[in-house]
Design a protein around this motif. Sequence first.
Motif, PDB file in Angstrom:
ATOM      1  N   VAL A   4       3.142   7.556   3.244  1.00 43.90           N
ATOM      2  CA  VAL A   4       2.892   7.217   1.969  1.00 43.90           C
ATOM      3  C   VAL A   4       4.055   7.154   1.308  1.00 43.90           C
ATOM      4  CG1 VAL A   4       1.955   7.914  -0.377  1.00 43.90           C
ATOM      5  CG2 VAL A   4       0.914   8.462   2.002  1.00 43.90           C
ATOM      6  N   LYS A   5       4.477   6.229   0.332  1.00 46.08           N
ATOM      7  CA  LYS A   5       5.569   5.913  -0.703  1.00 46.08           C
ATOM      8  C   LYS A   5       5.199   5.506  -1.817  1.00 46.08           C
ATOM      9  CE  LYS A   5       9.781   5.743  -2.139  1.00 46.08           C
ATOM     10  NZ  LYS A   5      10.617   6.846  -2.319  1.00 46.08           N
ATOM     11  N   THR A   6       5.679   6.394  -2.956  1.00 44.69           N
ATOM     12  CA  THR A   6       5.135   5.960  -4.339  1.00 44.69           C
ATOM     13  C   THR A   6       6.625   5.684  -5.181  1.00 44.69           C
ATOM     14  OG1 THR A   6       3.336   7.497  -4.432  1.00 44.69           O
ATOM     15  CG2 THR A   6       4.560   6.854  -6.729  1.00 44.69           C
ATOM     16  N   PHE A   7       6.564   4.486  -5.738  1.00 38.70           N
ATOM     17  CA  PHE A   7       7.847   4.123  -6.612  1.00 38.70           C
ATOM     18  C   PHE A   7       7.394   4.528  -8.106  1.00 38.70           C
ATOM     19  CE2 PHE A   7       8.346   1.631  -2.809  1.00 38.70           C
ATOM     20  CZ  PHE A   7       9.855   1.610  -2.312  1.00 38.70           C
ATOM     21  N   ASP A   8       7.747   5.605  -8.565  1.00 36.02           N
ATOM     22  CA  ASP A   8       7.379   5.878  -9.764  1.00 36.02           C
ATOM     23  C   ASP A   8       8.566   5.494 -11.077  1.00 36.02           C
ATOM     24  OD1 ASP A   8       9.397   7.623  -9.443  1.00 36.02           O
ATOM     25  OD2 ASP A   8       8.155   9.318  -9.100  1.00 36.02           O
ATOM     26  N   THR A   9       8.007   5.435 -12.356  1.00 37.74           N
ATOM     27  CA  THR A   9       8.709   5.011 -13.513  1.00 37.74           C
ATOM     28  C   THR A   9       9.421   3.751 -13.328  1.00 37.74           C
ATOM     29  OG1 THR A   9      10.422   6.514 -12.790  1.00 37.74           O
ATOM     30  CG2 THR A   9       8.901   7.547 -14.266  1.00 37.74           C
ATOM     31  N   ILE A  38       3.957   2.465  -8.504  1.00 40.29           N
ATOM     32  CA  ILE A  38       3.212   1.794  -7.494  1.00 40.29           C
ATOM     33  C   ILE A  38       3.269   2.520  -6.201  1.00 40.29           C
ATOM     34  CG2 ILE A  38       3.147  -0.477  -6.050  1.00 40.29           C
ATOM     35  CD1 ILE A  38       4.258  -1.931  -8.342  1.00 40.29           C
ATOM     36  N   SER A  39       2.223   2.606  -5.500  1.00 40.92           N
ATOM     37  CA  SER A  39       2.062   3.379  -4.292  1.00 40.92           C
ATOM     38  C   SER A  39       1.499   2.650  -3.177  1.00 40.92           C
ATOM     39  CB  SER A  39       1.132   4.552  -4.216  1.00 40.92           C
ATOM     40  OG  SER A  39       1.758   5.299  -5.414  1.00 40.92           O
ATOM     41  N   PHE A  40       2.406   2.805  -1.843  1.00 43.87           N
ATOM     42  CA  PHE A  40       1.956   2.061  -0.617  1.00 43.87           C
ATOM     43  C   PHE A  40       1.459   3.183   0.367  1.00 43.87           C
ATOM     44  CE2 PHE A  40       5.260  -0.622  -2.098  1.00 43.87           C
ATOM     45  CZ  PHE A  40       4.582  -1.561  -2.599  1.00 43.87           C
ATOM     46  N   ILE A  59      -7.419  -2.621  -2.503  1.00 47.22           N
ATOM     47  CA  ILE A  59      -6.517  -2.583  -3.625  1.00 47.22           C
ATOM     48  C   ILE A  59      -7.038  -1.325  -4.320  1.00 47.22           C
ATOM     49  CG2 ILE A  59      -5.705  -3.498  -5.729  1.00 47.22           C
ATOM     50  CD1 ILE A  59      -4.292  -4.677  -3.580  1.00 47.22           C
ATOM     51  N   PHE A  60      -6.175  -0.323  -4.673  1.00 43.71           N
ATOM     52  CA  PHE A  60      -6.672   0.784  -5.418  1.00 43.71           C
ATOM     53  C   PHE A  60      -6.034   0.562  -6.969  1.00 43.71           C
ATOM     54  CE2 PHE A  60      -7.743   2.526  -1.379  1.00 43.71           C
ATOM     55  CZ  PHE A  60      -8.397   3.618  -1.535  1.00 43.71           C
ATOM     56  N   THR A  61      -6.811   1.100  -7.915  1.00 41.30           N
ATOM     57  CA  THR A  61      -6.485   1.396  -9.285  1.00 41.30           C
ATOM     58  C   THR A  61      -6.666   2.752  -9.201  1.00 41.30           C
ATOM     59  OG1 THR A  61      -8.536   0.518 -10.164  1.00 41.30           O
ATOM     60  CG2 THR A  61      -6.777  -1.233 -10.112  1.00 41.30           C
ATOM     61  N   TYR A  62      -6.083   3.500  -8.604  1.00 42.82           N
ATOM     62  CA  TYR A  62      -6.322   4.919  -8.850  1.00 42.82           C
ATOM     63  C   TYR A  62      -7.620   5.338  -8.080  1.00 42.82           C
ATOM     64  CZ  TYR A  62      -2.179   4.868 -11.267  1.00 42.82           C
ATOM     65  OH  TYR A  62      -1.003   4.195 -11.694  1.00 42.82           O
ATOM     66  N   LEU A  63      -8.541   4.635  -8.173  1.00 37.43           N
ATOM     67  CA  LEU A  63      -9.833   4.482  -7.268  1.00 37.43           C
ATOM     68  C   LEU A  63     -10.147   3.437  -6.741  1.00 37.43           C
ATOM     69  CD1 LEU A  63     -12.124   6.070  -9.877  1.00 37.43           C
ATOM     70  CD2 LEU A  63     -11.318   7.257  -7.903  1.00 37.43           C
ATOM     71  N   PRO A  64     -10.809   3.137  -5.453  1.00 34.33           N
ATOM     72  CA  PRO A  64     -10.677   1.930  -4.707  1.00 34.33           C
ATOM     73  C   PRO A  64     -11.480   0.928  -5.348  1.00 34.33           C
ATOM     74  CG  PRO A  64     -12.147   3.553  -3.973  1.00 34.33           C
ATOM     75  CD  PRO A  64     -11.409   4.291  -4.733  1.00 34.33           C
ATOM     76  N   THR A  65     -10.875  -0.350  -5.126  1.00 32.50           N
ATOM     77  CA  THR A  65     -11.939  -1.347  -5.889  1.00 32.50           C
ATOM     78  C   THR A  65     -12.350  -2.168  -4.700  1.00 32.50           C
ATOM     79  OG1 THR A  65      -9.866  -2.919  -5.324  1.00 32.50           O
ATOM     80  CG2 THR A  65      -9.875  -1.872  -7.465  1.00 32.50           C
ATOM     81  N   LYS A  66     -13.002  -3.386  -4.933  1.00 35.08           N
ATOM     82  CA  LYS A  66     -13.663  -3.978  -3.837  1.00 35.08           C
ATOM     83  C   LYS A  66     -12.710  -5.103  -3.228  1.00 35.08           C
ATOM     84  CE  LYS A  66     -18.366  -2.688  -5.080  1.00 35.08           C
ATOM     85  NZ  LYS A  66     -19.765  -3.353  -5.381  1.00 35.08           N
ATOM     86  N   VAL A  67     -11.605  -5.194  -3.835  1.00 31.30           N
ATOM     87  CA  VAL A  67     -10.634  -6.470  -3.641  1.00 31.30           C
ATOM     88  C   VAL A  67      -9.842  -6.152  -2.101  1.00 31.30           C
ATOM     89  CG1 VAL A  67      -8.601  -7.505  -4.577  1.00 31.30           C
ATOM     90  CG2 VAL A  67     -10.209  -6.517  -6.286  1.00 31.30           C
ATOM     91  N   ILE A  68     -10.206  -7.075  -1.360  1.00 25.02           N
ATOM     92  CA  ILE A  68      -9.490  -7.030   0.100  1.00 25.02           C
ATOM     93  C   ILE A  68      -8.700  -8.384   0.148  1.00 25.02           C
ATOM     94  CG2 ILE A  68     -10.911  -5.259   0.889  1.00 25.02           C
ATOM     95  CD1 ILE A  68     -12.503  -7.698   2.420  1.00 25.02           C
ATOM     96  N   PHE A  72      -3.235  -7.052   2.771  1.00 23.94           N
ATOM     97  CA  PHE A  72      -1.929  -6.181   3.007  1.00 23.94           C
ATOM     98  C   PHE A  72      -2.237  -5.478   4.268  1.00 23.94           C
ATOM     99  CE2 PHE A  72      -1.314  -6.753  -1.672  1.00 23.94           C
ATOM    100  CZ  PHE A  72      -0.197  -7.505  -1.680  1.00 23.94           C
ATOM    101  N   PRO A  73      -1.365  -5.209   5.145  1.00 27.25           N
ATOM    102  CA  PRO A  73      -1.456  -4.357   6.359  1.00 27.25           C
ATOM    103  C   PRO A  73      -1.442  -2.939   6.036  1.00 27.25           C
ATOM    104  CG  PRO A  73       0.592  -5.356   6.368  1.00 27.25           C
ATOM    105  CD  PRO A  73       0.072  -5.894   5.157  1.00 27.25           C
ATOM    106  N   PHE A  74      -1.554  -2.587   4.721  1.00 22.79           N
ATOM    107  CA  PHE A  74      -1.435  -1.230   4.023  1.00 22.79           C
ATOM    108  C   PHE A  74      -2.176  -1.315   2.881  1.00 22.79           C
ATOM    109  CE2 PHE A  74       2.406  -3.643   3.418  1.00 22.79           C
ATOM    110  CZ  PHE A  74       2.319  -3.869   1.945  1.00 22.79           C
ATOM    111  N   LEU A  75      -2.182   0.049   2.322  1.00 23.68           N
ATOM    112  CA  LEU A  75      -3.085   0.132   0.833  1.00 23.68           C
ATOM    113  C   LEU A  75      -2.190   0.186  -0.141  1.00 23.68           C
ATOM    114  CD1 LEU A  75      -5.491   3.231   1.771  1.00 23.68           C
ATOM    115  CD2 LEU A  75      -5.884   1.077   1.901  1.00 23.68           C
ATOM    116  N   VAL A  76      -2.521  -0.638  -1.138  1.00 28.19           N
ATOM    117  CA  VAL A  76      -1.647  -0.486  -2.478  1.00 28.19           C
ATOM    118  C   VAL A  76      -2.219   0.099  -3.528  1.00 28.19           C
ATOM    119  CG1 VAL A  76      -0.729  -2.321  -4.040  1.00 28.19           C
ATOM    120  CG2 VAL A  76      -0.625  -2.638  -1.678  1.00 28.19           C
ATOM    121  N   ASN A  77      -1.571   0.837  -4.450  1.00 29.20           N
ATOM    122  CA  ASN A  77      -2.337   1.640  -5.477  1.00 29.20           C
ATOM    123  C   ASN A  77      -1.440   1.064  -6.595  1.00 29.20           C
ATOM    124  OD1 ASN A  77      -4.029   3.189  -7.065  1.00 29.20           O
ATOM    125  ND2 ASN A  77      -2.248   4.513  -7.172  1.00 29.20           N
TER     126      ASN A  77
END
Length: 373
Positions: A4-9, A38-40, A59-68, A72-77
């Motif tokens: 997991v990697k988060t790029f904050d602020t 943004i997190s991966f 794709i997550f907006t802090y909770l999962p969406t139904k967007v696929i 992406f070969p990873f999760l995006v939040n």
Amino acid sequence: SWLVKTFDTIAVPDETKKELREDDSTPEKMRDIECCDISFAVKTENGKIKPLKRSESTIFTYLPTKVIEFDFPFLVNGSFITNASREALHGDSIWNQWLFKTISEKILDWLCLLTTSDYKFQILKIFPKIYSDPYDKLKIAFDSKFLEVVGGKKFILTGNEKLKSSTEVLLDNTGLSTQTFINPLALLDYLRVELGREISEDCFVNSNVEEATKLKSIGVKTFDLENIPTFFMSKSFTQHHAIYENINLIKYLKEKSDKDEEGHWFETAKTLPFIFDDTSVLQYPENGICFPTGLKSTELGELPVIHPDVYKLIEKDKVLFTWLKALGIKEPSELTAVTNIIIPRLKEENFITIENYLLITRYLFRLFNANLL
């Protein structure tokens, strides 16, 4: 487990903030936003990166969406703006478009960070694809920023494990650049001429990098099987290759041929001048050179045979000998004087002359009468 990697602020640019304030469709809470995160996250298993399947690439907006559909070969939040059912992202949203531009850049930053990890040779498993979709505004936003910045990011490991950008490296799909029997200057000289630009010595993508062919999508130039014939016929190669290296070159081509089930390497080898003759000239296996056994010359002259220093090593390897026969190398005979001397030289402007035309004609006529032609 997950990596997991988060790029904050992440600061929102002033120009984007201005556009958001002027856009009536942007939610009120987004109009004065100063920064975002943004997190991966990508799966790992037994020390290996496991790219997500399309059905898992949510794709997550802090909770999962139904967007696929972004695959992406990873999760995006991120703080995306979705429709009420969370089944889609708003493509016309200035905010979402900026987020996708930011995601494209942060993915590259993530790859740069991973080059110092245990996953340094696996990072291209999560290298994103270029969408080339002329209608989806979010994919257009992603592509435009990605292609703008990718050339300046140093995330590609070279043979000496130096980090370079896509504009500084070349991809060798043949493995020749790692072979000790190839003078590295020979290949570099050839590529400098072919590409018309300067190339550093440590320019090849490390052979341990997995899925390196993905780099072609961002313009990395490649050295492929189809480039080998012109390389072998170039002065860059012929002036550097030595007799003592020749046996290893022959074994390399056989190994490539054996592993290629489709037969492309075998057919290419037939067309390559890669075996030294007894005058130290590189010859073709088919209609070019003979094994040094039996007949040595005819009235047309001496037959080109494999250099003795090379042949004594071939003789010791029966499998290699058999492979060379399959390529077309023959034992010398009166007929091979036709296939290996006359035919290959017919394209030469001054091969047939007033002095030799009768000699050649009589030779061919004699073989014809003997039912050898």
